[in-house]
Motif scaffolding. Structure first.
Motif, mmCIF file in Angstrom:
data_model
loop_
_atom_site.group_PDB
_atom_site.id
_atom_site.type_symbol
_atom_site.label_atom_id
_atom_site.label_comp_id
_atom_site.label_asym_id
_atom_site.label_seq_id
_atom_site.Cartn_x
_atom_site.Cartn_y
_atom_site.Cartn_z
ATOM 1 N N LYS A 217 0.819 -1.217 0.000
ATOM 2 C CA LYS A 217 0.000 0.000 0.000
ATOM 3 C C LYS A 217 0.849 1.262 0.000
ATOM 4 O O LYS A 217 0.421 2.301 -0.508
ATOM 5 C CB LYS A 217 -0.926 0.001 1.218
ATOM 6 N N GLN A 218 2.046 1.166 0.569
ATOM 7 C CA GLN A 218 2.910 2.339 0.637
ATOM 8 C C GLN A 218 3.431 2.759 -0.738
ATOM 9 O O GLN A 218 3.921 3.873 -0.893
ATOM 10 C CB GLN A 218 4.087 2.061 1.568
ATOM 11 N N GLN B 44 0.690 5.259 -1.516
ATOM 12 C CA GLN B 44 0.448 6.229 -0.459
ATOM 13 C C GLN B 44 1.647 7.140 -0.242
ATOM 14 O O GLN B 44 1.493 8.291 0.162
ATOM 15 C CB GLN B 44 0.100 5.504 0.848
#
Length: 276
Positions: free
Chosen positions: A104-105, A108
């Protein structure tokens, strides 16, 4: 050799012996003390100190001797060594101090990771009992487990990992993992990822030599420049396999391989980002 004998070593010698830096070792001891230090509490108490219990686990990762040999070195039963290794690994993972950023980073915090490098490393395993088709790697003709690492090209930090059977092709493992990359992120890969540009236009792969042909000077220069950028992931693979549990034939159950790989990767990330 107990921790009381090792703590006077030079930090470089300590890292060569244990695989981690002294400050990382001290942090791990602080995480483990509430659960492993049972002095004054009901229940059994291990004859080893918390530092020696952690040193035993690091010795298992670093040297990957059999649990029988480690048990005789530390004067413990083989079953006690097995339980201790699993307990320490679970406590370190659940503490949250040694965790990878995760997939997810990638979107994000896309500004922090504008150039990423993808590569796959293999770890040999014991021959499966049921069917050799389960994990056979077609390229090397032996049984392996594959681990895909996604690395920040600038810092060498491991962002996320993915695991597959040995027979799964590198590019297929990449497609199954479904990395959420943004269009402005440049992805560097090797020749095993032919076709990556269809999934992610901002990707860079080496030019393959045509059959019965040669590469011109510009294509060779492109491959050399790409290799200089991709070398960071090869260094990461080398650091991971300093822990021989990931380099030698993996004798344990495969269900815990991913946890150990991620935990060791997170420890390397922590030492890379720590100020000491």
């Amino acid at each position: 050799m107990t921790y009381q004998q090792l703590k006077y070593l030079h930090p470089k010698a300590f890292k060569r012996r244990c695989g981690v830096q002294p400050n990382t070792f001290n942090l791990m001891v602080e995480i483990l003390k509430p659960d492993l230090d049972r002095r004054g509490k009901k229940g059994g108490q291990c004859k080893l100190s918390v530092e020696d219990q952690l040193l035993l686990v690091l010795e298992y990762w670093r040297e990957y001797r059999t649990q029988f040999h480690i048990s005789t070195s530390w004067n413990l039963s083989e079953s006690a060594v097995c339980r201790l290794i699993r307990k320490v690994e679970t406590l370190l993972m659940n503490s949250g101090k040694f965790r990878l950023p995760g997939k997810k980073q990638l979107y994000q915090q896309a500004d922090n990771w504008q150039v990423i490098v993808v590569d796959v490393t293999e770890s040999p395993i014991e021959r499966p009992k049921k069917s050799k088709e389960i994990t056979t790697a077609a390229r090397k003709k032996h049984h392996t487990l594959k681990a895909q690492v996604v690395v920040n090209q600038e810092t060498g930090q491991i962002i996320c990992t993915a695991f597959g059977k040995g027979k799964v092709h590198d590019f297929r493992l990449f497609k199954l993992d479904r990395l959420p990359m943004l269009p402005n992120q440049l992805c560097l890969a090797d020749k095993g990822y032919q076709g990556l540009a269809k999934l992610h236009p901002d990707s860079c792969l080496p030019t393959k030599k045509p059959r019965q042909g040669k590469l011109d000077n510009s294509e060779r220069q492109h491959n050399r420049s790409l290799a200089r950028l991709r070398i960071v992931v090869e260094h990461v693979n080398r650091k991971l396999k300093i822990f021989r549990i990931l380099a030698e034939r993996y004798r344990n159950r495969r269900r815990r391989f991913g946890l150990r790989f991620n935990l060791i990767s997170a420890i390397l990330n922590f030492e890379l980002s720590s100020p000491f």
